[in-house]
Scaffold this active site. Sequence first.
Site, PDB file in Angstrom:
ATOM      1  N   SER A   1       0.774   5.466   0.353  1.00 53.10           N
ATOM      2  CA  SER A   1      -0.037   6.576   0.829  1.00 53.10           C
ATOM      3  C   SER A   1       0.894   7.673   1.333  1.00 53.10           C
ATOM      4  CB  SER A   1      -0.930   6.102   1.979  1.00 53.10           C
ATOM      5  OG  SER A   1      -1.519   7.182   2.652  1.00 53.10           O
TER       6      SER A   1
ATOM      7  N   HIS B   1       0.850  -1.192   0.000  1.00 56.40           N
ATOM      8  CA  HIS B   1       0.000   0.000   0.000  1.00 56.40           C
ATOM      9  C   HIS B   1       0.884   1.238   0.000  1.00 56.40           C
ATOM     10  CE1 HIS B   1      -3.234   2.758   1.020  1.00 56.40           C
ATOM     11  NE2 HIS B   1      -2.468   3.218   1.988  1.00 56.40           N
TER      12      HIS B   1
ATOM     13  N   GLU C   1      -2.885   0.448  -3.971  1.00 58.22           N
ATOM     14  CA  GLU C   1      -2.363  -0.851  -3.547  1.00 58.22           C
ATOM     15  C   GLU C   1      -1.894  -1.628  -4.771  1.00 58.22           C
ATOM     16  OE1 GLU C   1      -5.636  -0.009  -2.568  1.00 58.22           O
ATOM     17  OE2 GLU C   1      -4.841   0.844  -0.728  1.00 58.22           O
TER      18      GLU C   1
END
Length: 172
Positions: free
Chosen positions: A150, A148, A162
Amino acid sequence: MKRLFCLAAIAAVVVGHSVSAQAAGLEFGVGHTSHSTMTYRLGVQSDWDKSWWQSDVGRLTGYWSGAYTFWDGDERASVSSLSFSPVFVYEFAGASVKPYIEAGIGVALFSRTQIEDNNIGQAFQFEDRLGFGLRFAGGHEVGIRATHYSNAGISSHNDGVESYSLHYTMAL
């Protein structure tokens, strides 16, 4: 783009320096995002050459990971990223095949801030990973990983993205 190449050079020096003293591996991965963008990853791993909580069941260890990933979207959305991460691995005991689980949090730098419909907000991202697989005698490894990306709210845009992948690592 200049920053991307600078990060690549720094990662190569750091990983290359640690590779000389410890076991190393070359990783190849292929996967996709939740939006079906294909991902292709080429990475280098350098084992920490340390173990904690070693028992008859297994041991905790880890490695440094540096990688280049190509996110193969349509013409306007193809993206490249460089990442660097410490990864913890719990390796279960075994003679020639050792199952493992892994988790890590590192950093990544993306060439664009738009990946298909996701606005990731900025080039700098955090990389979180969780995976499992099998290690074989001779240093070969196959596994499945969810990663993931971010910016953890640093930017007002933080869609995140993802990648779910299958990877193979061979000893160097």
